[in-house]
Design a protein around this motif. Structure first.
Motif: not given
Length: 605
Positions: A573-599
């Motif tokens: 968790n080296d990204l300020n306490g996280a292992i994965l970060r999603i970034d978005y600065n665009g217009p709506d609709p903002r990203p909608t997720l069901h699952m995040v999976w690290i295999d």
């Protein structure tokens, strides 16, 4: 509910029991005749319900040499000896593993002329009118078509010292016969109606009010106290002690969900000082918790409101005990029912996530509808033979995985099976699915004082920081969003989803994992998201000395899609306490997720 499998949790001690080879696999709960189902791609352990009357024909106190007959078990073991299964890690096992539920003594029976009967399988020498522990005869009236139908039900006399002694003697003899038998994978304790710790038999009209109506202690219907220190509590304690002594090297499960009173569960798990050693206190913690209520979201079983405020030690609900003891005690789950209609697969999918994600089960046993795409009117596998589990891959695009059993075509069933027995150190599929309870507190069920699982389904991965909202399509729930998710009523991913509400949403893994802090190749990163905009978002992952940022190409197609990439990353968790970060600065609709999976299954240093 607290976060399940949340990052940063304390290291848990390893359990003191060991599953037999093949113990961590799907089990065919309704394997009544012992035959293999012959469903392509499906490998299943076997299960046998063993009736008390069938194996204990005489009183061992008066006929010690002829009181037991275990031929029904031996016959099934011989049948399993002609069968083999292949586990997800490629082991070919022969004989096929067998689980036993015993001694079954009270269960749902048939309906005849509108009257519903329950089966009483207590041996006649024990439970008949002239037996040493005569069954209770209870008059039950059921109204059918405006007509009152009355019949007599015979309820096992669980408050009898003679019955408890006979139960213990039988378990001791079973342990002597099968306690070291490698063909037996493990056991389920028959502790009440339909093998669960249940004193109510609603099918045939036996309610807790009839069972424990002690307003008049002289009444013949004042059978069994439902409360701590009562006769039923003592019956279950007696059963636990018997199985602990007879099968110390086998995983054993107490099907504890429908206990007549919440606090009885805590008695059985944590013990009663000076009176009873709970299963969590055994030096060999081989007896665990079985929850036969797995579905998409389950209201917590609570029989009466707890004190207000509840004492700190009163963490006795089903979910809380599962969460508090996962990784410490054996845990297994079973679906509560089967489903049909257009939402069948959506409900099944979320039920699998519920059972697998938060609770780290050793295995899940299911009825045929859960692994057979086609079933007949009796719930048996029908034709054409097809896997219900593979449909999640072929019809909804759940990513295939690589396994020794099925190569690069490992399906959803393989994904489930390879996670059975996961621990805070060994887990290699790290994921979270956005979710909120469908049974919020103060709802109409449980008179407003119980609730379902009100959290994401976290499996050693959880949201670390960043605002988000959970979206759902049920207008009665707080998460209702009138903007529908793709094919909201049928698509397996669309029951719930998480929408980013800020510029960043980050996820952290558990820091107890044995490989935490290592930099590994071939780590697969997968995200399920909605294609509802042309504006892309990005995923950032840590590397040994820096980080990498990858674009996710959204389209406006309006469907669910999977982002998949394989990278060399640092599992930390080296990204300020996280292992994965999603970034978005665009217009709506903002990203909608069901699952995040690290295999991490294919990863190597």
């Amino acid at each position: 509910m607290p976060g399940a499998g949340a990052p940063g949790s304390a290291t848990l001690a390893a359990p003191d029991y060991a599953l037999a080879p093949g113990g961590a696999m799907l089990v065919d709960r309704d394997n009544f005749n012992g035959a293999a189902r012959a469903i392509p791609g499906i490998e299943l352990g076997s299960h046998l319900d063993v009736l008390w009357a069938e194996i204990n024909p005489a009183n061992c106190a008066t006929n010690p040499t002829g009181c037991t007959d275990f031929s029904v078990i031996e016959d099934r073991l011989r049948q399993m000896g002609q069968q083999q299964v292949t586990t997800v890690d490629g082991q070919v096992l022969s004989p096929r593993p067998l689980w036993l539920s015993l001694p079954r003594f009270w269960s749902q029976g048939n309906e005849i002329d509108g009257i519903r009967y329950c089966n009483n399988n207590v041996p006649s020498w024990l439970g008949s009118s002239n037996g040493v522990a005569p069954n209770y005869a209870i008059s039950v009236t059921r109204t059918v078509g405006g007509q009152a139908l009355t019949h007599t039900e015979y309820v096992p006399r669980l408050d009898s010292a003679a019955l408890q002694a006979a139960y213990s003697t039988l378990i001791q003899r079973l342990g002597a016969a099968f306690g070291n038998d490698p063909r037996i994978a493990g056991l389920f304790i028959a502790g009440g109606y339909d093998n669960e710790t249940n004193l109510a038999a609603p099918w045939c009209g036996i309610t807790l009010e009839l069972i424990a109506n002690c307003a008049n202690p002289a009444s013949p219907q004042c059978l069994i106290s439902a409360y701590a220190g009562g006769e039923y509590d003592q019956f279950v304690r007696n059963a636990l002690d018997a199985f602990h002594q007879a099968f110390p090297r086998k995983p054993v499960y107490l099907l504890f969900a429908p206990a007549p009173d919440d606090y009885l569960r805590c008695n059985w798990v944590y013990g009663v000082p000076g009176q009873f050693t709970g299963i969590a206190q055994y030096s060999n913690r081989h007896i665990g918790l079985g929850f036969n209520g797995m579905r998409y979201d389950v209201p917590g079983f609570i029989r009466r409101p707890p004190p207000a405020p509840p004492p700190a030690s009163a963490r006795c609900s089903v979910f809380q005990l599962l969460l508090d003891n996962r990784g410490l005690l054996p845990i297994k789950l079973e679906p509560s029912q089967s489903w049909s209609g257009v939402a069948r697969r959506q409900i099944e999918y979320w039920s699998w996530l519920f059972g697998l994600g938060p609770f780290w089960p050793d295995f899940i046993d299911t009825q045929p509808e859960w692994f057979c795409a086609n079933t007949d009117g009796d719930g048996n596998c029908g034709t054409p033979a097809a896997s219900e589990l593979r449909a999640f891959n072929t019809q909804y695009g759940f990513p295939a995985i690589t396994t020794p059993r099925n190569g690069n075509q490992g399906d959803f069933g393989d994904w489930l099976e390879r996670q059975f027995g996961d621990s805070p150190t060994s887990a290699r599929d790290l994921w979270t699915a956005f979710h909120r309870t469908e049974f919020p507190h103060t709802g109409s069920y449980c008179q407003g004082y119980c609730e379902g699982f009100d959290d994401n389904f976290n499996h050693f991965l959880a949201v670390a920081y960043g605002p988000y909202s959970v979206r759902c399509g049920d207008s009665s729930l707080p998460c209702y969003d009138p903007v529908p998710l793709p094919q909201a009523a049928t698509n397996i991913y669309s029951r719930f989803a998480g929408r980013m509400d800020g510029a960043a949403l980050a996820f952290a893994i558990s820091n107890t994992l044995s490989y935490y802090g290592q930099t590994l190749d071939n780590v697969h990163i997968r995200l399920a998201y909605v294609n509802d905009s042309d504006a892309d978002f990005s995923v950032t992952l840590p590397t040994e000395f820096s980080s990498i940022t990858l674009p996710v190409d959204r389209t406006a197609a309006g469907n669910w899609a999977w982002f998949e990439t394989t990278q060399r990353i640092k599992l930390a968790n080296d990204l300020n306490g996280a292992i994965l970060r999603i970034d978005y600065n665009g217009p709506d609709p903002r990203p909608t997720l069901h699952m995040v999976w690290i295999d991490v299954n294919d990863a190597a240093p």
